[in-house]
Write a protein that holds these residues in place. Structure first.
Motif, short mmCIF file in Angstrom:
data_model
loop_
_atom_site.label_atom_id
_atom_site.label_comp_id
_atom_site.label_asym_id
_atom_site.label_seq_id
_atom_site.Cartn_x
_atom_site.Cartn_y
_atom_site.Cartn_z
N GLU A 96 -17.59 -31.52 -36.09
CA GLU A 96 -17.76 -31.76 -34.66
C GLU A 96 -18.59 -33.02 -34.43
O GLU A 96 -18.33 -33.76 -33.46
CB GLU A 96 -18.44 -30.55 -34.00
N ASP A 136 -17.24 -36.24 -32.39
CA ASP A 136 -18.04 -36.80 -31.29
C ASP A 136 -18.34 -38.28 -31.55
O ASP A 136 -18.32 -39.09 -30.61
CB ASP A 136 -19.34 -36.03 -31.15
N ARG A 172 -17.43 -41.35 -29.11
CA ARG A 172 -18.44 -42.29 -28.59
C ARG A 172 -18.13 -43.71 -29.00
O ARG A 172 -18.47 -44.67 -28.29
CB ARG A 172 -19.82 -41.88 -29.10
#
Length: 578
Positions: free
Chosen positions: A261, A265, A269
């Motif tokens: 995860e 992420d 980003r």
């Protein structure tokens, strides 16, 4: 039988070397013909779970065949290069056990801080900080990152710092082996590992002082970086360990997440097309940051492990790496021949041989005589012989968590007369010279022999005091007061004049660069590489005896009655920081 076994092992070693060469060249060929194309947007990934070696990485063949964890040098090069690369948008790190020390953690914090200055995000992730084991230092390492993530069901074992040392006196008593030790320095506690059953009063005083220094550092840094009150951090340490939900509620972590995860992420980003690239792969593809504006050549020499005569040996499954005086001096001489501007000696060593330490110190003096500015950068530990080789440097830098000092000496032997008598074995002696049996383990020191050892230690200790006094420009009486074999934390050493300033490896490089009027350093690691095949042959030549022949020779020697102390006379106290 021993002759046959020796020949068999030599043949086995030779066969192993041939296999290594074949496999090494195969791997090297595959790697060199495969070109890595970097994406347009990059998130770097660094795995710190296996520790961080404090040396320059070997060539690709040696790394592949012998194995090696990530080095501080590679991490420094990769993040330096990434800081100038607009494609790199962030960094994620995996953190594990407590194999990275406090001082090394400070080096990593500095590297991460410089990397993040350009607006890049940094995330540290752990499945557990210690779980059912010590987790304070790995958590401290994680606080250098902008964000800390913990896996669900993970723990933060923020239980404080423990200094512990082994004591084997009772075991020796069981075997009727008597350690005879002579030392100089009230705090020179290295031989206590075999002479005592626990810390002496002096050792306990010394270690308590170091522990208090570490506690202030860790509490202060964690409080500042996590925006918590210092009193609360102390309370959390006393209440630890924390289960994942409690860690989130107390503000010790920012979120609970699995590593996949975190990767997802990070890609989000980073934006469209972002890929995650390991720092080693990135550095191999992007290359070292070589500025056209470089105006200063800095020679970087790594001096790691027990200080010994000769060429030293690499880390193997049966022993840690050692620092060979000849190898270090060779590196220094190459730097002198190349007329570099600065020599940075990165030391991670608890000491060892006095004569080997003096050989290395002479090498640094020769570099200074050649007009080279010599800077010492201390790692987790640079003490006893490790401080001897530091003393003459133009500048000495250490982190707050570095262990240094231990200016003192000892000598001794194990008297095995009782051990052999219990087995029904009696040793007889015929010798030439009044002190012929001085180093024999089958007899205690004679009165004249012990007096002679006392005299030699006085000479060595006084010489050590003089080396420090002359190198650091401190009066001898003042050096004696801070010597006595006492180990100091870097945060204490700066007030005593043992170091010039606090800082890591990058700071040391810049201090040396600025000292010679430069602004932009070009870093060259010494000794120079002699090519992949030469590196492989040299490594296997050292590893085979270390892994196979050396243990056999040592066992036979011990049975034959050699009974010297297990470490060098300029060796610091064995301390495990957890």
């Amino acid at each position: 039988m021993l002759v046959f076994l020796n020949r068999f092992l030599v043949m086995l070693g030779g066969l192993f070397i041939l296999i290594l060469i074949s496999v090494g060249y195969l791997v090297y060929t595959v790697i060199t013909v495969t070109q890595t194309t970097l994406p347009e947007r990059i998130v770097l990934e660094v795995d710190l779970r296996e520790g961080l070696d404090d040396h320059a990485d070997n060539d690709v063949i040696t790394r592949t065949v012998l194995g090696s964890s990530l080095s501080l040098h590679t991490l420094m090069q990769a993040l330096d290069r990434a800081a100038m690369d607009e494609r790199v948008v962030g960094l994620i790190a995996r953190i594990g056990d407590d194999s990275i020390g406090i001082a090394q953690s400070e080096d990593v914090h500095q590297l991460i801080s410089r990397f993040a200055d350009g607006g890049r995000f940094t995330i540290a992730h752990a499945t557990s900080f210690g779980e059912f084991g010590p987790g304070t230092i790995p958590y401290y390492l994680a606080t250098g990152f902008e964000e800390i993530a913990l896996q669900p069901q993970g723990m933060i074992s923020l239980t404080g710092i423990l200094l512990e040392s082994p004591f084997g006196r009772e075991a020796l008593d069981e075997w009727s082996i008597e350690p005879e030790v002579i030392k100089r320095g009230v705090y020179k506690s290295a031989p206590e590992a075999v002479t005592e059953t626990g810390y002496s009063e002096a050792a306990r005083e010394m270690l308590t002082s170091i522990l208090d220094t570490f506690a202030r550092q860790l509490i202060g840094d964690i409080a500042e970086r996590r925006q918590l009150a210092p009193a609360l951090v102390q309370e959390l340490i006393d209440r630890a360990p924390f289960w994942h939900v409690d860690a989130l509620d107390t503000g010790l972590v920012d979120r609970l997440a699995y590593f996949d995860e975190i990767e997802d992420d990070a890609r989000e980003r980073g934006g469209e097309g972002t890929e995650i690239v390991p720092v080693e792969v990135y550095l191999d593809a992007a290359g070292v940051n070589e500025s056209d504006d470089a105006d200063t050549t800095v020679a970087l020499v790594y001096a790691n492990g027990l200080i010994e005569q000769g060429g030293g040996s690499p880390r193997t499954p049966v022993r840690d790496a050692s620092m060979g005086a000849d190898a270090v001096v060779k590196a220094i001489e190459q730097a002198i021949d190349d007329e570099v501007d600065v020599l940075v000696l990165r030391i991670t060593s608890g000491g060892g041989s006095v004569t080997a330490s003096e050989t290395i110190r002479r090498g640094t003096r020769r570099a200074q005589e050649a007009g080279i500015n010599v800077v010492v950068s201390m790692g987790n530990v640079a003490a006893s012989g490790g401080y001897w080789i530091s003393a003459d440097a133009d500048s000495i830098l250490a982190n707050r968590g570095t262990l240094t000092g231990s200016i003192g000496v000892f000598a001794g032997k194990f008297v095995t007369e009782g051990f052999w008598a219990n087995l029904g074995v009696r040793w007889d002696q015929i010798g030439f010279g009044a002190s012929a049996n001085m180093w024999s383990g089958s007899r205690p020191y004679s009165e004249p022999g012990r007096a002679r050892v006392e005299s030699v230690l006085d000479t060595i200790y006084n010489t050590f005091i003089g080396v420090v006094a002359n190198g650091r420009d401190i009066p001898r009486d003042q050096v004696r007061q801070i010597a006595e074999g006492r180990v100091w934390a870097g945060a204490q050493a700066i007030d005593l004049g043992l170091i010039d300033r606090l800082g890591g490896l990058q700071d040391a490089i810049m201090v040396g660069t600025q000292a010679v009027g430069g602004n932009q350093p070009r870093i060259v690691v010494y000794p120079r590489s002699e090519g992949p095949l030469a590196e492989l042959l040299a490594a296997t030549e050292q590893v085979i005896p270390s892994m196979i022949l050396e243990p056999l020779v040592q066992a036979v020697s011990q049975l034959g009655g050699r009974a010297g102390m297990p470490s060098g006379p300029a060796q610091m106290y064995p301390i495990t920081v957890r």
